[in-house]
Design an enzyme around this catalytic site. Structure first.
Site, PDB file in Angstrom:
ATOM      1  N   ALA A 297      -7.226   4.417  -7.210  1.00  0.00           N
ATOM      2  CA  ALA A 297      -8.399   3.539  -7.208  1.00  0.00           C
ATOM      3  C   ALA A 297      -9.173   3.703  -8.522  1.00  0.00           C
ATOM      4  O   ALA A 297      -9.587   2.716  -9.151  1.00  0.00           O
ATOM      5  CB  ALA A 297      -9.292   3.843  -6.014  1.00  0.00           C
TER       6      ALA A 297
ATOM      7  N   GLY B  94     -13.264  10.980  -9.604  1.00  0.00           N
ATOM      8  CA  GLY B  94     -11.887  10.811  -9.142  1.00  0.00           C
ATOM      9  C   GLY B  94     -11.020  10.233 -10.246  1.00  0.00           C
ATOM     10  O   GLY B  94     -11.526   9.577 -11.178  1.00  0.00           O
ATOM     11  N   ALA B  95      -9.702  10.512 -10.145  1.00  0.00           N
ATOM     12  CA  ALA B  95      -8.762  10.015 -11.165  1.00  0.00           C
ATOM     13  C   ALA B  95      -7.470   9.524 -10.524  1.00  0.00           C
ATOM     14  O   ALA B  95      -6.435   9.463 -11.170  1.00  0.00           O
ATOM     15  CB  ALA B  95      -8.473  11.131 -12.179  1.00  0.00           C
TER      16      ALA B  95
ATOM     17  N   ASN C 211      -0.620  -4.091  -6.083  1.00  0.00           N
ATOM     18  CA  ASN C 211      -0.944  -4.121  -4.644  1.00  0.00           C
ATOM     19  C   ASN C 211      -0.840  -5.520  -4.053  1.00  0.00           C
ATOM     20  O   ASN C 211      -0.946  -5.695  -2.844  1.00  0.00           O
ATOM     21  CB  ASN C 211      -2.341  -3.548  -4.373  1.00  0.00           C
ATOM     22  CG  ASN C 211      -3.447  -4.503  -4.740  1.00  0.00           C
ATOM     23  OD1 ASN C 211      -3.298  -5.314  -5.653  1.00  0.00           O
ATOM     24  ND2 ASN C 211      -4.555  -4.448  -4.039  1.00  0.00           N
TER      25      ASN C 211
ATOM     26  N   THR D 228       0.856  -1.168   0.000  1.00  0.00           N
ATOM     27  CA  THR D 228       0.000   0.000   0.000  1.00  0.00           C
ATOM     28  C   THR D 228       0.902   1.232   0.000  1.00  0.00           C
ATOM     29  O   THR D 228       2.123   1.106  -0.159  1.00  0.00           O
ATOM     30  CB  THR D 228      -1.007  -0.069   1.175  1.00  0.00           C
ATOM     31  OG1 THR D 228      -1.884   1.038   1.082  1.00  0.00           O
ATOM     32  CG2 THR D 228      -0.332  -0.079   2.542  1.00  0.00           C
TER      33      THR D 228
ATOM     34  N   LYS E 136       3.181   1.053  -3.897  1.00  0.00           N
ATOM     35  CA  LYS E 136       2.459   0.367  -4.980  1.00  0.00           C
ATOM     36  C   LYS E 136       3.138   0.479  -6.355  1.00  0.00           C
ATOM     37  O   LYS E 136       3.036  -0.416  -7.177  1.00  0.00           O
ATOM     38  CB  LYS E 136       1.035   0.920  -5.102  1.00  0.00           C
ATOM     39  CG  LYS E 136       0.080   0.393  -4.057  1.00  0.00           C
ATOM     40  CD  LYS E 136      -1.333   0.864  -4.374  1.00  0.00           C
ATOM     41  CE  LYS E 136      -2.311   0.383  -3.336  1.00  0.00           C
ATOM     42  NZ  LYS E 136      -3.702   0.708  -3.667  1.00  0.00           N
TER      43      LYS E 136
ATOM     44  N   GLY F  89     -17.826   0.306  -0.378  1.00  0.00           N
ATOM     45  CA  GLY F  89     -16.406   0.051  -0.609  1.00  0.00           C
ATOM     46  C   GLY F  89     -15.897  -1.087   0.266  1.00  0.00           C
ATOM     47  O   GLY F  89     -14.882  -1.706  -0.044  1.00  0.00           O
TER      48      GLY F  89
HETATM   49  P1  NDP Z   1      -5.586   8.981  -4.545  1.00  0.00           P
HETATM   50  O1  NDP Z   1      -5.001   9.953  -3.567  1.00  0.00           O
HETATM   51  O2  NDP Z   1      -4.738   8.383  -5.586  1.00  0.00           O
HETATM   52  O3  NDP Z   1      -6.843   9.677  -5.290  1.00  0.00           O
HETATM   53  C1  NDP Z   1      -7.825  10.359  -4.573  1.00  0.00           C
HETATM   54  C2  NDP Z   1      -8.849  10.925  -5.541  1.00  0.00           C
HETATM   55  O4  NDP Z   1      -9.880  11.557  -4.789  1.00  0.00           O
HETATM   56  C3  NDP Z   1      -8.275  11.979  -6.477  1.00  0.00           C
HETATM   57  O5  NDP Z   1      -8.908  11.898  -7.727  1.00  0.00           O
HETATM   58  C4  NDP Z   1      -8.659  13.281  -5.754  1.00  0.00           C
HETATM   59  O6  NDP Z   1      -8.764  14.386  -6.622  1.00  0.00           O
HETATM   60  C5  NDP Z   1     -10.029  12.900  -5.264  1.00  0.00           C
HETATM   61  N1  NDP Z   1     -10.488  13.763  -4.169  1.00  0.00           N
HETATM   62  C6  NDP Z   1      -9.978  13.850  -2.929  1.00  0.00           C
HETATM   63  N2  NDP Z   1     -10.687  14.747  -2.210  1.00  0.00           N
HETATM   64  C7  NDP Z   1     -11.660  15.236  -3.021  1.00  0.00           C
HETATM   65  C8  NDP Z   1     -12.707  16.184  -2.874  1.00  0.00           C
HETATM   66  N3  NDP Z   1     -12.914  16.823  -1.719  1.00  0.00           N
HETATM   67  N4  NDP Z   1     -13.525  16.411  -3.931  1.00  0.00           N
HETATM   68  C9  NDP Z   1     -13.333  15.762  -5.092  1.00  0.00           C
HETATM   69  N5  NDP Z   1     -12.363  14.859  -5.309  1.00  0.00           N
HETATM   70  C10 NDP Z   1     -11.529  14.588  -4.278  1.00  0.00           C
HETATM   71  O7  NDP Z   1      -6.240   7.859  -3.644  1.00  0.00           O
HETATM   72  P2  NDP Z   1      -6.719   6.404  -4.112  1.00  0.00           P
HETATM   73  O8  NDP Z   1      -7.322   6.509  -5.460  1.00  0.00           O
HETATM   74  O9  NDP Z   1      -5.641   5.426  -3.867  1.00  0.00           O
HETATM   75  O10 NDP Z   1      -7.854   6.122  -3.032  1.00  0.00           O
HETATM   76  C11 NDP Z   1      -9.122   6.776  -3.107  1.00  0.00           C
HETATM   77  C12 NDP Z   1     -10.047   6.105  -2.110  1.00  0.00           C
HETATM   78  O11 NDP Z   1     -10.242   4.752  -2.507  1.00  0.00           O
HETATM   79  C13 NDP Z   1      -9.495   6.056  -0.673  1.00  0.00           C
HETATM   80  O12 NDP Z   1     -10.525   6.456   0.189  1.00  0.00           O
HETATM   81  C14 NDP Z   1      -9.168   4.591  -0.457  1.00  0.00           C
HETATM   82  O13 NDP Z   1      -9.403   4.214   0.889  1.00  0.00           O
HETATM   83  C15 NDP Z   1     -10.164   3.924  -1.385  1.00  0.00           C
HETATM   84  N6  NDP Z   1      -9.743   2.594  -1.825  1.00  0.00           N
HETATM   85  C16 NDP Z   1     -10.589   1.564  -1.555  1.00  0.00           C
HETATM   86  C17 NDP Z   1     -10.285   0.282  -1.938  1.00  0.00           C
HETATM   87  C18 NDP Z   1     -11.230  -0.813  -1.586  1.00  0.00           C
HETATM   88  O14 NDP Z   1     -10.880  -1.987  -1.784  1.00  0.00           O
HETATM   89  N7  NDP Z   1     -12.428  -0.497  -1.127  1.00  0.00           N
HETATM   90  C19 NDP Z   1      -9.044  -0.034  -2.663  1.00  0.00           C
HETATM   91  C20 NDP Z   1      -8.239   1.138  -2.953  1.00  0.00           C
HETATM   92  C21 NDP Z   1      -8.586   2.395  -2.521  1.00  0.00           C
HETATM   93  P3  NDP Z   1      -7.511  15.384  -6.880  1.00  0.00           P
HETATM   94  O15 NDP Z   1      -6.703  14.720  -7.961  1.00  0.00           O
HETATM   95  O16 NDP Z   1      -8.150  16.635  -7.310  1.00  0.00           O
HETATM   96  O17 NDP Z   1      -6.793  15.498  -5.558  1.00  0.00           O
END
Ligand code: NDP
Length: 287
Positions: free
Chosen positions: A137, A133-134, A94, A69, A73, A253
């Site tokens: 995940a 989101g981008a 992962n 993690t 990763k 999730g």
């Molecule tokens: P990243 O940090 O790579 O990406 C986070 C994303 O969330 C980005 O696109 C970010 O946008 C966006 N974001 C954060 N805050 C806001 C906001 N207030 N408004 C709009 N967009 C927002 O994290 P991950 O992709 O690795 O993880 C994202 C989530 O997925 C986490 O909560 C994690 O726990 C969960 N997850 C769950 C898994 C599961 O098995 N259930 C597996 C993997 C992850 P910006 O680019 O603008 O910052």
């Protein structure tokens, strides 16, 4: 005389910070239910610049596998002998399986997501999805949906950094047949009426900000859509609670996390774990 074999079978997670990672709770419950008494899931704090040492340790201890993690990763990929096609496209691993010193890397985040959709009767073939989101995940989810034959993906992300979204769009266009577009998220986003699947792949709603909901026009989500959250903690996010109130089909999730962990166990042990047992253990740990 009873068989005397006290050898431990080691798996676990490398990360930092990692102390709050609930993987051990889910995996221990699964091992116990499977009767795998000497399988141990270790939660290991590995410094960013010590990953190479940790991988050598994994091999020295003949660990069967490991989850990686944050922040490992991507960095871990240079230590692997083979990487799955989807993990290569996602650009992150992962889960690692150690076959007698030969390391295979997979990304089970998007696969857990696909299994969650499947267990809710949702097939992505020919469907239209909106992904909020981008980040990592979102990337895993979009690649798996693309490889599984989804017709159309709209990626919605905040405007501060377009590069992540642009890169993801390029990967999907190059490697899948899906129509893909990127939309700047600069106000309440309305889900297009012909959308089938809505994914919250942001970290909005994650503990401790449990009352936060992604900035979308909730009235634009209709009962013919399916909403999948990625947030595993809390198991029921404010978004999911709202969807249930409105009668919108949805999945948490936590379900995605359990499916992902179940897949890891299957890759390591060859056995299918009891997901209900794992879910119950997660819920108990988080309440
Ligand atoms: P990243 O940090 O790579 O990406 C986070 C994303 O969330 C980005 O696109 C970010 O946008 C966006 N974001 C954060 N805050 C806001 C906001 N207030 N408004 C709009 N967009 C927002 O994290 P991950 O992709 O690795 O993880 C994202 C989530 O997925 C986490 O909560 C994690 O726990 C969960 N997850 C769950 C898994 C599961 O098995 N259930 C597996 C993997 C992850 P910006 O680019 O603008 O910052």
């Amino acid at each position: 005389m009873k068989e005397q074999n006290y050898l431990d079978h080691l798996v676990g997670v490398f990360g930092q910070p990692v102390a709050e990672n609930p993987g051990v709770v889910i995996q221990d419950a699964a091992f116990q239910a499977l009767g795998l008494k000497r399988w141990r899931f270790l939660t290991v704090d590995v410094d960013k610049d010590k990953l190479g040492d940790a991988i050598r340790g994994l091999k020295a201890f003949k660990m069967r596998g490991i989850n990686c993690t944050i922040p490992h990763k991507i960095a871990v990929m240079e230590y692997l002998d083979e990487i799955s096609q989807s993990a290569k496209l996602i650009g992150a691993v992962n889960t690692i399986v150690n076959d007698n010193g030969r390391l295979f890397g997979e990304n089970t985040d998007g696969k857990g997501f696909m299994m969650s959709l499947e267990s809710n009767g949702v097939d992505v073939q020919g469907k239209k999805a909106v992904v909020l989101g981008a980040g990592g995940a979102a990337r895993a989810i979009c690649v798996e949906m693309g490889l599984a034959g989804i017709a159309d993906i709209t990626i919605v992300n905040r405007v501060q950094d377009r590069s992540l979204g642009d890169e993801l769009v390029a990967i999907l266009r190059e490697n899948t047949k899906a129509e893909v577009r990127y939309v700047d998220w600069d106000g309440p986003y309305s889900i297009p009426a012909d959308t089938n699947i809505v994914v919250n792949a942001t970290s909005v709603g994650l503990y401790p900000d449990v009352n936060d909901i992604p900035n979308i026009n909730l009235d634009s989500i209709t009962p013919d859509m399916f909403v999948q959250d990625v947030i595993p903690n809390p198991t029921e996010t404010a978004l999911i609670k709202e969807m249930r109130l409105r009668g919108i089909p949805c999945a948490t999730g936590a379900g995605m996390l359990i499916n992902q962990a179940a897949l890891n166990i299957e890759m390591w042990t060859g056995l299918k774990p009891d997901k209900d047992v794992m879910y119950k253990a997660l819920e108990e740990a988080l309440t």
